[in-house]
Every structure is written in structure tokens, then in C-alpha cells.
Design an enzyme around this catalytic site. Structure first.
Site, short mmCIF file in Angstrom:
data_model
loop_
_atom_site.label_atom_id
_atom_site.label_comp_id
_atom_site.label_asym_id
_atom_site.label_seq_id
_atom_site.Cartn_x
_atom_site.Cartn_y
_atom_site.Cartn_z
N ASN A 35 0.83 -1.21 0.00
CA ASN A 35 0.00 0.00 0.00
C ASN A 35 0.86 1.26 0.00
OD1 ASN A 35 -2.32 -1.53 0.12
ND2 ASN A 35 -2.74 -1.14 2.27
N ARG A 68 -10.74 -3.95 -14.21
CA ARG A 68 -9.53 -4.71 -13.84
C ARG A 68 -9.82 -6.18 -14.14
NH1 ARG A 68 -6.12 -1.24 -11.30
NH2 ARG A 68 -7.04 0.46 -10.07
N ARG A 78 -5.24 2.17 -13.23
CA ARG A 78 -3.83 2.28 -12.86
C ARG A 78 -3.23 0.93 -12.48
NH1 ARG A 78 -4.23 6.14 -9.38
NH2 ARG A 78 -3.61 7.89 -10.70
N HIS A 93 -15.64 3.31 -14.54
CA HIS A 93 -15.40 2.55 -13.31
C HIS A 93 -16.56 1.62 -12.98
CE1 HIS A 93 -14.81 2.25 -8.78
NE2 HIS A 93 -13.63 1.88 -9.25
N TYR A 103 -11.91 -9.72 -2.00
CA TYR A 103 -12.65 -8.49 -1.68
C TYR A 103 -14.10 -8.84 -1.37
CZ TYR A 103 -8.86 -6.00 -4.18
OH TYR A 103 -7.64 -5.51 -4.60
N ARG A 159 -14.09 2.07 4.96
CA ARG A 159 -12.86 1.28 5.05
C ARG A 159 -11.61 2.15 5.03
NH1 ARG A 159 -11.55 -1.10 -0.17
NH2 ARG A 159 -10.00 0.55 -0.29
N HIS A 188 -15.01 -3.84 0.19
CA HIS A 188 -14.99 -3.10 -1.08
C HIS A 188 -16.38 -2.67 -1.54
CE1 HIS A 188 -14.16 -2.68 -5.54
NE2 HIS A 188 -13.13 -2.03 -5.04
#
Length: 671
Positions: A46, A361, A391, A421, A454, A550, A578
């Protein structure tokens, strides 16, 4: 809605407080040893990304005109110093956890992490042989020319020293295992870093030198000049290599390194004191994801295999199941296989004519992408929107876009100035000679790997009120329409903000009228100032607000006259929370939504996001229960207070571990 000027917690410092919660998990003795080691790896990973992305962005702001800079970040240098102070504190805590907890507990389990200075004669011989066989072909250490140009690559590990006035740097190979299991001695398992194998060899070549670990994080932004002209896909492809040569945003070095080495590296890398982070002897703790367990002991949490949804599994056709009623899946407790099976059935079904999907993703290999290829081969009209600006997943997304294109899919790549997204799927099927739409709206990616790590929700529906609006999102992506007309779905950047503000306003009016008024939110991040101001105004009207967040949170709770009616918790556990859920009291006729958008400016204004209302009463109650478990968590929940101190919620006799409870209850439900 009138906005008020209130306090906000800086988003970057708040994110660091989130990463501190990850560090808390590494120190939590209730977690098995290897689970705590995993959290050290997560913390490290992270932090690497934070420096590559956020710190680099702040540094770029420093270069802007002063008037423009003030609109983005006030006093970026001050913020960078604040970030460095927080990171230094956390790095020290990280070192203490590793040295005082992890290492002694490994030794109790008969596992010794052995550095090169403690190698026995047998281990020295093993290290020599290992170097000659595995490392020497790609990393010859002898006969190094001190006049060679030095370039330290992004996120790679190096050993550095100053020899005869010259900086000497050796790269630690990243394409081989980071850890080497040494031969057992006296019933003890010995593990060493590959760094130590190299240090041992270097001690023979440079007997008067000590080598120290160093790594840098470089700016990870692609800096594409003018997204609006030319071929954006080709620009992204061409820019990916820039990540390896971007400006250094952090130099992490062993805190024992001498001043002469620090000065040489700072000069070589063009960094200043603010960019230097002092760490331990070893870096890239994200490699501890692969830390070996040479014993036969169970030192990790037991695996929780996803369960199949009993109701969906009753049907031969998933289309029949969805036609009967809306269906909800809760990952990773329930299996992502159902999503793959939906696409596999669609690919093979003669009545299916069209499949449209957004991919943000993508897993490197998956049943889902194979099903899309098969659908193309079976003559379906497959349209795939591939977000090439996701990214660190750009290359893999581009790869899958090319594969699908080669099989006949219509692939649409990123648009300038906006990211897609949303996690949506629409399937057209001919039934009774009439096209019928089946929709999927999720909070998480179409990725079978992350669906085991997740927590996310997905809704499968044939409700025409939803699917007729969902298909409009794809029409926007295909440039058939400019603005979707939606009454049910919330679609960013068109209606999400305005609808949420209207829902908050409604609660304010109910509270002023003396009626019960409440808002319950489960988010990853809360940063947008307008949404925060709206929540502050709702607080002052007497609306009760409960949130589970979170990650970063810029709202400051518990302040009289600002946020005394707002409580915030953060849950961190075995799985990464998530999912996003939004609940509004609505004068006793509760409204609930799920979707892909956090309350961040980027999600509300600069991304295509899709949020769906929950219209099925059974699913509404299910989600209400799941969110309540999180609100009641007293094992893995922390209180987010005005200072973000991350105090654990006090356990009581009725302690609830929300993730364990979710798995247990769904296992029972799906028997």
C-alpha cells in the site's frame, strides 16, 4: 441546499491512518502468525503505491502557478512534511512489530530468519552454491566497472555502498524467489533473504565495505499530453515505460546507512531530505506474500471456500432464475463461478444475440474472459468497454482488449478525461420473438481472483425499469446518445451527485418535521467536500448518520454543532471491504442502493459509475442485515474519531466478527 464551511480531515493523511489500521492487524495477536506477516506485506505494498501516486501528484502541484496551486492543495511542502512525519512513525512501528513480535514468534515455531553474518559453515557453502547456480549468470558481482552509469529502477531492490570514493550499486534480482530456505540444522528451519546471499558474496569481493538496502518509488502517473487528440490507446501504450524513469518520490534506505552513502545517493537521485525515508535492513516487505512455511504447522487462517448460492443452483438456466426474481450475490462468501456461468450460458445459448460488458480490472486468465471469446466465436455481437486507464492494470487490460478484438468483439477503449469505473453487464436474449434484457450491476470488478479477496455485492436483474436504463449506459459508451435518461439508476457523472443530495435533503426535511430521519452508508472512501457539507447540514438538522468507511475519510465526526450525530467505523479483516451501500430512511419507506461509486469527487464527476436501487424486498432485507453486522462489529471494527486514532471498538459478551458471521450465515443459508 445551503453549504456550510466546516472542518475536513486531509485525504492523504487520512489514507495513512487507514494504512495504520493495516499495521494494527499485523500487531493483533488474535491473528495467526502468517496472517500477521501477510498484513505487513499489505502495508508495504500500500505504501509503495501511495508514494508512486499520491506523493508524486503533490510534488507536481508544487510546480504549478501559485494561484492555481492554492485551489488544489494549500501549502504542498507543509503537507509533504506532515506525510513524512506520519510515515516515519509508522515505519518505526513496522520495525518494532517485525523485530519484537514476528521474529520471536517464528523462532517459537522452529523457523529462524538468518542473516548472512550468522551463516554456519554449511550455510555459507549452501549460499555460495546457490549464488553460483541461480544468481551469478544474471548478476555477476566481480569486475564491476565503477565508471558505469547508475540508474535505480522503480520499486526494485538494490544493495549500495561507497567504495574508494565511488558509489557502488548492485540490483537484487526480482525475477527469482526473495526467500531461500537453507538446510535444516538442529531441527530448526532456517530461511534467509536473497539479499543476504548476495551480501555474503559481496563480503568476499569487498571485505572492507558494508552494503545497505535501498529502493526508490518513482512517479507512476502517465502524463499523457492532450488526451483529446490522436489515439489515446497508443498514447497509453507509449507512456507505460515512463513509469520506470519517472521522478523519484521516495528513497527508502536502511537507517544504519552512513551519511556518506546517504549523500551520494541523494546526489545521484536528485532528491532532498523530505524524500528520504529511513527503514530497516530489508525493504519490499510486499515479498512476504510469498514467505515460505517449511513446517507442517497451520500458521495461517483457515481458507473459507466460497459457497454456491443455493437458490441460483436450483435452476438449469440462470436466465430462468433471474426472470423469476432479482438475485444478489455476496463475494467472497458466495462463489463468483455464478457470474462466469452466466456468461458461459450466454455464450452457448442460441437465443442470446448480444453481450455488452465493462472491464476495469481483468484477471490475467479467467473463465469470464474465455466465455466472452467463446461468445464471439459463436456469433454473438459482443461489445466490450476496456478501461485502459485503470492504474497498474493498463497492460493486462490492453492485452485482453486485443484478444477479444481478434475474435471479433467490438472493443471500445478509454475516453479522454473520464474513466469508466462501473461494473455492468447487459445481455440481450430473444424470448417469444421479442428481445429481452438481463442486467448485472456490481460493486466490484469482473475479476475471479479479487472476488475471493474483496467483499462485494452484485445484482442480477431482468426488471425492465432497471435494464432499460442500463442499456442506455452502454449507448453512451458506444456514443449513440450523449446523456442517459434515468429515473431508477444513478449514473455518474450525470445524476449521482444530484440524486444523493436530494436524498439527504429529504432526510433533513423529515428531521425538521420531527419524523425519524437517518442515513446509513458503507463506503470505501469519503472525500468530496459538497457531500460532506451536506452530511454536516443533515447532522445539524438532527438526522442520525451511521457510516462504515474502510479507507480515507475527510469528514470529521463527533464535533458539536457539526457532526455530533455522526458515527463512523472502519472494518478491516481477512477480506478487503470493497462494497458500497447507501441507505436513506425516507419517512419509513427506506430507500437502498448499491453500486461502484465512493463519495469522492472523481467518482461523482469524472467517472462513469452505475448505482442501482434495490427494488426486491428480500434482497433489501438481506443487505440491511449484512450492513448491520458491520455496524455491530466489535472484533475488527475501529472507531473513526476526530483525530482518527483507530481505537478498536470495545468487545463485549456479544462480540460480532462481521466477516466470520457473514461466512457462517451464508454457509448455513446455502446448505
Amino acid at each position: 441546499m445551503s453549504l456550510i464551511t466546516k472542518e475536513y480531515y486531509n485525504r492523504d493523511v487520512s489514507w495513512l491512518r487507514f494504512n495504520h489500521r493495516v499495521l494494527q492487524e499485523a500487531a493483533d495477536l488474535r491473528n495467526p502468525l502468517y496472517e500477521r506477516i501477510k498484513f505487513l506485506a499489505i502495508f508495504s505494498s500500500n505504501l509503495d503505491e501511495f508514494f508512486k501516486v499520491r506523493v508524486s501528484a503533490i510534488r507536481q502541484i508544487k510546480r504549478l502557478d501559485k494561484n492555481l496551486r492554492k485551489k488544489l492543495i494549500t501549502k504542498p511542502n507543509k503537507l509533504l512534511r506532515k506525510i513524512k512525519k506520519e510515515v516515519d512513525i509508522q515505519q518505526e512501528e513496522f520495525g518494532r512489530i517485525f523485530k519484537n513480535q514476528i521474529i520471536p514468534e517464528l523462532e517459537k515455531e522452529g523457523i529462524l530468519l538468518t542473516d548472512w553474518t550468522r551463516f554456519t559453515t554449511a550455510q555459507q557453502q549452501f549460499a555460495k552454491a546457490y549464488y553460483q547456480e541461480k544468481l551469478q549468470p544474471q548478476l555477476p558481482l566481480e569486475n564491476r566497472d565503477s565508471s558505469e552509469d547508475i540508474f535505480i529502477e522503480n520499486e526494485e531492490l538494490y544493495l549500495a555502498s561507497v567504495h574508494e570514493g565511488n558509489l557502488v550499486v548492485f540490483k537484487i534480482p526480482s525475477d527469482t524467489a526473495r526467500f531461500v530456505v537453507l538446510p535444516i540444522e538442529n531441527d530448526t528451519h532456517h530461511i534467509t533473504f536473497i539479499d543476504d546471499v548476495l551480501k555474503y558474496k559481496l563480503s568476499e569481493i569487498y571485505p572492507e565495505n558494508t552494503f545497505y538496502a535501498v529502493k526508490v518509488s518513482r512517479d507512476a502517473e502517465l502524463y499523457i499530453n492532450n488526451e483529446y487528440s490522436g489515439n489515446l490507446l497508443e498514447k497509453i501504450k507509449d507512456s507505460l515505460s515512463n513509469r520506470d524513469t519517472g521522478q523519484v518520490t521516495r528513497m527508502l534506505i536502511d537507517q544504519k546507512a552512513p551519511e556518506v552513502l546517504l549523500n551520494e545517493l541523494k546526489k545521484e537521485l536528485s532528491v532532498n531530505e523530505t524524500d528520504v525515508v529511513l527503514g530497516g535492513t530489508y525493504h519490499n516487505f510486499k515479498d512476504f506474500f510469498g514467505f515460505p512455511n517449511p513446517t507442517d504447522k497451520k500458521l495461517s487462517l483457515p481458507e473459507l471456500p466460497p459457497v454456491r448460492n443455493k437458490e441460483l443452483s436450483k435452476y438449469k438456466s440462470i436466465f430462468t432464475a433471474i426472470t423469476e426474481k432479482d438475485r444478489l450475490l455476496y463475494f467472497p462468501y458466495e462463489s463468483f463461478d455464478h457470474v462466469s456461468e452466466l456468461l458461459e450460458e450466454a455464450a452457448a445459448d442460441e437465443d442470446v444475440t448480444k453481450i455488452k460488458i465493462t472491464l476495469y480490472r481483468v484477471a490475467k486468465e479467467s473463465r469470464l474472459t474465455t466465455a466472452l471469446v467463446n461468445a464471439c466465436n459463436n456469433g454473438k455481437k459482443v461489445t466490450v468497454f476496456v478501461e485502459t486507464k485503470a492504474r497498474f492494470d493498463e497492460q493486462n487490460n490492453i492485452k485482453w482488449g486485443k484478444i477479444l478484438e481478434d475474435h471479433g468483439a467490438r472493443v471500445i477503449y478509454s475516453y479522454p478525461g473520464i474513466k469508466v469505473h462501473s461494473k455492468i453487464l447487459c445481455i440481450e436474449r430473444i424470448e417469444n420473438e421479442t428481445p429481452k434484457l438481463y442486467g448485472y450491476i456490481g460493486t466490484g470488478n469482473f475479476n475471479q481472483k479479487t472476488a475471493t479477496l474483496y467483499t462485494d455485492f452484485c445484482l442480477m436483474t431482468a426488471n425492465e425499469k432497471v435494464t432499460s436504463e442500463l442499456i442506455q449506459v452502454f449507448q453512451v459508451l458506444e456514443r449513440e446518445i450523449i446523456i442517459p435518461k434515468s429515473k431508477k439508476l444513478l449514473i455518474s457523472p450525470f445524476t449521482t451527485r444530484s440524486t444523493f443530495l436530494e436524498l439527504i435533503d429529504n432526510e433533513i426535511e423529515h428531521a425538521k418535521a420531527g419524523k425519524e430521519a437517518y442515513i446509513t452508508l458503507k463506503l470505501n472512501s469519503l472525500q468530496d467536500p459538497r457531500m460532506i457539507d451536506a452530511l454536516y447540514e443533515a447532522n445539524n438538522a438532527g438526522v442520525k448518520i451511521d457510516m462504515v468507511i474502510r479507507g480515507m475519510c475527510s469528514l470529521v465526526p463527533g464535533i458539536e454543532g457539526q457532526s455530533e450525530n455522526i458515527t463512523i467505523k472502519s472494518v478491516l479483516g481477512q477480506f478487503l471491504e470493497h462494497a458500497r451501500v447507501y441507505i436513506f430512511g425516507n419517512d419509513g419507506k427506506e430507500k437502498m442502493y448499491i453500486g461502484s461509486a465512493d463519495w469522492m469527487t472523481r467518482n461523482l464527476e469524472h467517472r462513469i459509475e452505475v448505482i442501482t436501487p434495490i427494488l426486491d424486498k428480500d434482497i433489501h432485507q438481506q443487505l440491511r442485515t449484512y450492513v448491520q453486522w458491520q455496524l455491530d462489529d466489535s472484533v475488527k471494527a475501529r472507531i473513526i474519531d476526530a483525530k482518527q486514532k483507530n481505537k478498536y471498538v470495545q468487545e463485549d459478551s456479544k462480540a460480532i466478527h462481521s466477516q466470520e458471521k457473514a461466512y457462517q450465515e451464508l454457509t448455513i443459508l446455502n446448505r
